[in-house]
Design an enzyme around this catalytic site. Structure first.
Site, PDB file in Angstrom:
ATOM      1  N   PRO A   6      -3.619 -10.759  -2.056  1.00  0.00           N
ATOM      2  CA  PRO A   6      -2.893 -10.159  -0.938  1.00  0.00           C
ATOM      3  C   PRO A   6      -2.206  -8.857  -1.330  1.00  0.00           C
ATOM      4  O   PRO A   6      -1.588  -8.749  -2.387  1.00  0.00           O
ATOM      5  CB  PRO A   6      -1.880 -11.242  -0.555  1.00  0.00           C
ATOM      6  CG  PRO A   6      -2.579 -12.507  -0.916  1.00  0.00           C
ATOM      7  CD  PRO A   6      -3.319 -12.193  -2.189  1.00  0.00           C
ATOM      8  N   CYS A   7      -2.322  -7.879  -0.420  1.00  0.00           N
ATOM      9  CA  CYS A   7      -1.922  -6.520  -0.772  1.00  0.00           C
ATOM     10  C   CYS A   7      -0.730  -6.016   0.019  1.00  0.00           C
ATOM     11  O   CYS A   7      -0.340  -4.865  -0.128  1.00  0.00           O
ATOM     12  CB  CYS A   7      -3.106  -5.575  -0.548  1.00  0.00           C
ATOM     13  SG  CYS A   7      -3.689  -5.548   1.168  1.00  0.00           S
TER      14      CYS A   7
END
Length: 402
Positions: A84-85
């Site tokens: 996840p960014c």
């Protein structure tokens, strides 16, 4: 690993299976032995359902918070994941990097690397990761490199714009490849051989060719330098370029120029015969779209009472059909500045992309996300997804090196 032997893959933060699909398109030697996909706070768990539907009984996908199930990951040869960014993304204000709620998931990856010690690792994130956090540029990526050193890996990275290598989306992502294999002869005299490695001999140069020549920008760093991990986190900063290599904690980084090939234009992805009425922009809604896409200079007041000018530039309206699309975000399809607007080839009217066209933008088969999930979620999961042909290029490169 002997030639033709299967490559056991563990896929983390699997989404709707972009890594798995890209590798399996490349070769049946890639066999996913375990995966994990969990979207916190989402009752439907739509990406997980899609993953299981598309890969069937062999999905082997867990639907739990990865931090709680790292011990379930079986022995494997290749660990992949687009972790996840949100805490690194330029699309989010107040990003906290590796300390944020999403950024801390790096430590689950690290736990698996230390316990299972796969031969290879291939990870993906937004290119903003290289500069995170704003107050201490490069710290988060430096911490990750240090973790890889302590787990026994050497590594290299490359920022790849999918459109530079023939795809239909200008999607820039940083890919990090790490291996436990001994450093080849070209890297033993480090950093003397590092420029040639990045341009000609390395993992990414084989998948994504670049122009050769004197480097326009280069730099060096050391992610060990006698510090423990806590001290490194407090003090480290570095200017990481779009490519680099690390051996025994010593880092060489260089700005590279892609040897680009013509991208696929957006026009090639559009339905030729018209689409459902709900995708067209009409009436008052059309004026809202014009405002969102236009340039703005608005006086705003912060909670503290401070006034400032908020400015935005113009976004093409409509998006040019003879060029690749812009980076697709999770807000695609909504009344949002970042949503693609195109001229329908059949009617000449302005409209949004359909979910199928968004799947094509990422290189997925038509209808991949048509598994019962709400249409809004189909856009959302594509905004989170990988460009599949980019993964296939890397899979082919892996096979060359084994």
């Amino acid at each position: 690993m002997a030639n033709r032997q299967e490559i056991r893959v563990v896929e983390l933060f699997a989404g709707v299976g972009g890594f798995r699909l890209g590798l399996e398109r490349c070769s049946p030697r890639f066999r996913t032995v375990w995966a994990d996909q969990w979207e916190p706070g989402q009752a439907g768990q739509w990406a997980y359902r899609c993953y299981c539907r598309r890969f069937g009984e062999a999905a082997r996908c867990c639907n739990e918070d990865i931090a709680a199930v790292t011990d379930q990951a079986p022995a494997h040869d290749l660990l992949v994941g687009g972790f996840p960014c949100q805490d690194y993304s330029v699309a989010r204000t107040g990003a906290e990097g590796i300390e944020g709620k999403k950024g801390v998931l790096w430590w689950s990856i690290y736990d698996i690397l230390r316990v299972r010690r796969p031969r290879m690792v291939l990870l993906e994130n937004v290119d903003r990761l290289l500069k995170s956090p704003a107050r201490q540029r490069g710290r988060d990526f430096g911490v990750m490199l240090r973790c890889l050193v302590e787990a026994g890996y050497r590594a290299e990275w490359r920022v790849v714009n999918a459109a530079d290598y023939g795809n239909a989306q200008r999607r820039r992502r940083v890919f990090l490849f790490a291996t436990r294999d001994p450093a080849p002869a070209a890297l033993r005299d480090f950093p003397a051989g590092a420029p040639g490695w990045l341009v000609r001999d390395g993992f990414f140069s084989g998948a994504f060719p670049v122009l050769d020549g004197p480097p326009a920008k280069q730099g060096w760093a050391d992610v060990t330098a006698g510090r423990d991990l806590a001290e490194l986190s407090d003090t480290f900063s570095a200017a990481f370029s779009n490519a680099g290599v690390m051996v025994d904690g010593r880092v060489y980084t260089q700005e590279l120029t892609p040897r680009a090939v013509p991208p696929t234009p957006l026009a090639d992805l559009l339905e030729p015969g018209g689409v459902d009425e709900r995708y067209y922009l009409r009436g008052e809604t059309l004026e809202k779209w014009r405002y969102l896409k236009g340039a703005k200079r608005v006086l705003r007041t912060a909670k503290t009472g401070y006034t400032y000018w908020f400015t935005e530039g113009t976004i093409p309206f409509p998006d040019p059909a003879d060029r690749p699309g812009r980076t697709m975000l999770t807000s695609e399809g909504s009344l949002n500045r970042s949503t693609h607007i195109v001229v329908d080839p059949a009617t000449g009217e302005l409209r949004k992309l359909t979910p199928v066209e968004c799947e094509r933008l990422n290189g997925f088969p038509d209808g991949w996300t048509d598994t019962g999930m709400p249409e809004r979620q189909r856009y959302f999961v594509m905004g989170n997804a990988l460009v599949v042909p980019v993964v296939t290029r890397m899979g082919a490169r892996l096979l060359e090196l084994l």
